[in-house]
Design a protein around this motif. Structure first.
Motif, PDB file in Angstrom:
ATOM      1  N   ILE A 147       0.832  -1.228   0.000  1.00 40.02           N
ATOM      2  CA  ILE A 147       0.000   0.000   0.000  1.00 40.02           C
ATOM      3  C   ILE A 147       0.860   1.270   0.000  1.00 40.02           C
ATOM      4  O   ILE A 147       0.365   2.364   0.237  1.00 40.02           O
ATOM      5  N   ASP A 149       1.954   3.445  -2.168  1.00 36.30           N
ATOM      6  CA  ASP A 149       1.727   3.791  -3.570  1.00 36.30           C
ATOM      7  C   ASP A 149       2.725   4.805  -4.139  1.00 36.30           C
ATOM      8  O   ASP A 149       2.901   4.887  -5.357  1.00 36.30           O
ATOM      9  N   LYS A 161      -4.560  -4.352  -2.765  1.00 36.60           N
ATOM     10  CA  LYS A 161      -4.322  -3.227  -1.845  1.00 36.60           C
ATOM     11  C   LYS A 161      -5.388  -3.222  -0.746  1.00 36.60           C
ATOM     12  O   LYS A 161      -5.082  -2.942   0.415  1.00 36.60           O
TER      13      LYS A 161
END
Ligand code: HEM
Length: 221
Positions: A147, A149, A161
């Motif tokens: 996660i 990103d 995710k």
């Protein structure tokens, strides 16, 4: 004689009182970097977890800084815990007496240590905490990368995710509970904190709580 779980630097010093070296300066530094990282991670993670704790972002310079800094502290925790893992995994291997110790948890809580088997450097409770921390930190770093990103968005799907967010939050809440148990036990068993601050315990402490370890140390060549 094959040693049970004596670690490098462990040593008995005769005197009044007898003192026993339990952690080297390197191990203690490694431990406290890990401890500080986990506390900072818990605070910054909780700030991102629920709006009611958003005010905690103030500690890290606001929301954006908290989001930026949290995964990096996670990397520090992972690397420093890896250092602890390499140092301590062998002494945390499960032994026959650990099952007996667990089965007599009532005596542990009741303070009847005379009914417990002699244990080595770590008792079964400490070993469970050690392995729980090891597994949870692995889960946290893997789910955390999924996660993160900013750098790794393209490597996971939206569905992955979503799972990662859930798993990350569950592992975080669990490790905070494990951490509370760890700190509570360190304070509850009098004379333990000194092991991680000064690196030493008294001979009496070692005799009472980790007799098998002490016996090995005194018979060590
Ligand atoms: C911040 C508060 C903390 C305190 C007061 C604390 C205290 C202590 C003390 C006193 C010991 C020595 C116990 C003994 O030798 O019998 C110890 C050992 C240890 N601590 Fe902590 N600790 C803290 C946080 C952490 C954190 C956050 C981690 C990991 C995520 C951690 C991992 C360990 C490990 C792996 C050991 C070696 C014992 C074993 O392997 O079972 N500690 N700690």
């Amino acid at each position: 004689m094959t040693t049970y779980d004596v670690e490098s630097g462990d040593q008995v010093h005769p005197g009044q009182p007898v003192t026993v070296d339990r952690y080297t300066a390197g191990a203690r530094l490694n431990h406290w970097i890990t401890a500080i990282s986990l506390v900072l991670l818990a605070l910054s993670g909780l700030a991102l977890f629920t709006p009611s704790l958003y005010f905690l972002t103030g500690l890290f310079g606001g929301g954006q800084w908290t989001r930026t800094i949290h995964p990096w502290i996670g990397v520090v925790l992972f690397v420093s815990f890896f250092g602890l893992f390499v140092r301590f995994w062998r002494a945390n291997l499960w032994k026959a007496e650990d099952g007996t110790w667990m089965a007599r948890l009532r005596d542990v809580i009741g303070g009847h240590e005379e009914n417990l088997p002699e244990v080595g450097k770590y008792n079964a409770g400490q070993k469970v905490v050690f392995w729980a921390m090891s597994i949870l930190i692995l889960v946290l770093i893997v789910s955390g990368f999924a996660i993160w990103d900013q750098y790794f968005a393209q490597y996971t799907t939206i569905d992955q995710k979503r799972w990662a967010v859930l798993i990350h939050a569950m592992a975080a809440v669990t490790i905070i509970c494990v951490w509370i148990v760890h700190v509570y036990a360190a304070i509850w068993v009098r004379g333990t904190i000194g092991a991680m601050t000064k690196g030493q315990v008294t001979g009496g402490w070692a005799w009472r709580h980790h007799r098998k370890w002490l016996r090995e140390l005194v018979s060590k060549k």
